[in-house]
Motif scaffolding. Sequence first.
Motif, short mmCIF file in Angstrom:
data_model
loop_
_atom_site.label_atom_id
_atom_site.label_comp_id
_atom_site.label_asym_id
_atom_site.label_seq_id
_atom_site.Cartn_x
_atom_site.Cartn_y
_atom_site.Cartn_z
N PRO A 107 -97.74 72.83 49.50
CA PRO A 107 -98.41 72.53 48.22
C PRO A 107 -98.80 73.78 47.42
O PRO A 107 -98.69 73.78 46.20
CB PRO A 107 -99.66 71.76 48.64
N GLU A 108 -99.22 74.84 48.10
CA GLU A 108 -99.58 76.07 47.38
C GLU A 108 -98.37 76.66 46.68
O GLU A 108 -98.46 77.12 45.54
CB GLU A 108 -100.17 77.09 48.35
N GLN A 155 -95.73 74.97 45.73
CA GLN A 155 -95.37 74.07 44.65
C GLN A 155 -96.20 74.36 43.40
O GLN A 155 -95.67 74.39 42.29
CB GLN A 155 -95.54 72.61 45.08
N LEU A 156 -97.49 74.61 43.59
CA LEU A 156 -98.35 74.94 42.44
C LEU A 156 -97.95 76.27 41.80
O LEU A 156 -97.94 76.40 40.58
CB LEU A 156 -99.82 74.97 42.86
N LEU A 169 -94.85 75.61 39.83
CA LEU A 169 -95.19 74.87 38.61
C LEU A 169 -95.77 75.83 37.58
O LEU A 169 -95.39 75.80 36.40
CB LEU A 169 -96.17 73.75 38.94
N GLU A 170 -96.67 76.69 38.00
CA GLU A 170 -97.26 77.67 37.10
C GLU A 170 -96.18 78.59 36.52
O GLU A 170 -96.19 78.91 35.34
CB GLU A 170 -98.34 78.49 37.82
N GLN A 173 -99.72 69.30 33.48
CA GLN A 173 -99.97 69.03 34.90
C GLN A 173 -100.45 67.59 35.09
O GLN A 173 -100.01 66.90 36.01
CB GLN A 173 -100.98 70.02 35.46
N CYS A 220 -98.45 64.22 36.73
CA CYS A 220 -99.07 63.34 37.74
C CYS A 220 -99.09 61.88 37.27
O CYS A 220 -99.77 61.04 37.87
CB CYS A 220 -100.48 63.81 38.06
#
Length: 154
Positions: A70-71, A73-74, A77-78, A95, A99
Amino acid sequence: MNSIGVVKGSEHTNSIFSNWNCVCSPLYSDGVIRGYVDISFYKGLQIEFAIPFMQQIAENVTEKWMWSNPEMQLLRLEFSFEQFNLTAREKEVAQMWLCEKSALRISNELGISEGTVRNVVKSIYNKMNVTDRWQFTKKLSFNPVHNPELLYVK
């Protein structure tokens, strides 16, 4: 070790492994070694095939870890948001939109009007050259098949 290591037959320090060739590769994440992957086989076989094979295995393991973390993925995304030059507000809305939150829910959570959210979404779509939520989601997908350039961010 910071690169692929090769130990052939009698080079092993333990004689139990003297009939084996081993090729080992580090697994990196954020420039830090997080583990190793190894392949061992009878010393009578050629070792040359194993080195590129091991490189591919290490890349595949690292890639799968990155896409399931998850880290990471963030961070990806950033990075995507930066690539499209989204403003801070656009990133925030994007974001939430990713979702699958509605414009009404986003407006309530951010304390802005629903019309403002829709205008921000239009601006995001313009910058990303997409026309609907499906294209938007696909463009930001963490699937390397859809976005292979996201694999090589450092």
